[in-house]
Design an enzyme around this catalytic site. Structure first.
Site, mmCIF file in Angstrom:
data_model
loop_
_atom_site.group_PDB
_atom_site.id
_atom_site.type_symbol
_atom_site.label_atom_id
_atom_site.label_comp_id
_atom_site.label_asym_id
_atom_site.label_seq_id
_atom_site.Cartn_x
_atom_site.Cartn_y
_atom_site.Cartn_z
ATOM 1 N N GLU A 47 -69.628 3.150 -27.718
ATOM 2 C CA GLU A 47 -70.431 1.924 -27.737
ATOM 3 C C GLU A 47 -70.400 1.556 -26.369
ATOM 4 O O GLU A 47 -69.479 1.207 -25.505
ATOM 5 C CB GLU A 47 -69.499 0.631 -28.524
ATOM 6 C CG GLU A 47 -70.019 -0.574 -28.289
ATOM 7 C CD GLU A 47 -69.009 -1.655 -29.013
ATOM 8 O OE1 GLU A 47 -68.972 -2.741 -28.616
ATOM 9 O OE2 GLU A 47 -68.111 -1.223 -29.832
ATOM 10 N N LYS A 136 -66.300 -5.401 -38.274
ATOM 11 C CA LYS A 136 -65.289 -5.252 -37.098
ATOM 12 C C LYS A 136 -64.318 -6.153 -37.283
ATOM 13 O O LYS A 136 -64.612 -7.434 -37.141
ATOM 14 C CB LYS A 136 -66.238 -5.107 -35.877
ATOM 15 C CG LYS A 136 -65.487 -5.226 -34.585
ATOM 16 C CD LYS A 136 -66.440 -5.425 -33.402
ATOM 17 C CE LYS A 136 -65.550 -5.784 -32.096
ATOM 18 N NZ LYS A 136 -66.586 -5.821 -30.999
#
Length: 216
Positions: A47, A136
């Site tokens: 990411e 998340k």
């Protein structure tokens, strides 16, 4: 949850590896050497964060160099313009630290999986029931891995990715508890973006890959 929810799956390498490395560099030009070490160690999902200047502009070049070896996503997305720009640049997935329905709608429209952040069951289920690819749990360091079981009680299908404060030991605990993947930053990257030893980075990455591969 109704049966007509549109949910884009996370890309295959991310799902298979169960490990996302969150890369925060000083400049986007700093990504290349660290990515080479990470991918050599077996990392298959990174990411790239928008707190690093130039990330979106750099992404097409990084995909050309590394895209066949790893899923490169874009994180710290906080508005719909960033969703559109990251999608246009080729991001394989998107991550946001917040619960924002407009970001999920924009990502679905762009055809890119989104992992929204949240802390409470209300926030996490709101995103999951609206079609998030996974949710998340952030900041996960404030919680224990048992939170996965707690969430799975009322929400048995929810896919959880803990992020924030996840080290090697807690990564193992979260995955053993049923997390879909773990998102790891500082404990793995260390000083790699501040002139640190890239061999040491590779060794740390190999340790996390081993944990994520165990029982996969």
């Amino acid at each position: 949850m109704t049966g007509d929810v549109v949910r884009l799956p996370l890309p295959e390498k991310t799902v298979g590896s169960r490990l996302i490395v969150v890369a925060r560099a000083q400049h986007a030009e700093d990504y290349d050497a660290a990515l080479e070490s990470l991918l050599d160690a077996g990392i298959r999902s990174v990411e790239l964060t928008l707190t690093t200047p130039g990330t979106i502009e750099r992404l097409p070049q990084l995909l050309e160099r590394f895209g066949d070896r790893a899923d490169l996503g874009v994180g710290t997305v906080t508005n719909t313009d960033q969703v559109a720009r990251a999608a246009d640049a080729g991001a394989r997935y998107l991550v946001t630290p917040i619960t924002a329905p407009e970001l999920l709608a924009a990502a679905l429209q762009a055809g890119v999986p989104l992992v929204p952040g949240g802390f409470t069951p209300t926030e996490l289920f709101a995103s999951w029931s609206a079609g998030a690819s996974a949710v998340k749990v952030f900041p996960a360091g404030r919680l224990g891995a048992g939170y996965v079981k707690d969430l799975r009680g009322p929400f048995p299908d929810i896919q959880v990715v803990p992020s924030g404060g996840v080290d090697l030991d807690s990564a193992r605990q979260w995955l053993d508890a049923g997390a879909a993947a773990v998102s790891v930053g500082g404990p793995l990257l260390g000083d790699a973006f501040a002139g640190g030893d890239l061999l040491a980075l590779r060794q740390r990455a190999e340790s996390f890959v081993a944990v994520a591969s165990d029982g996969a």
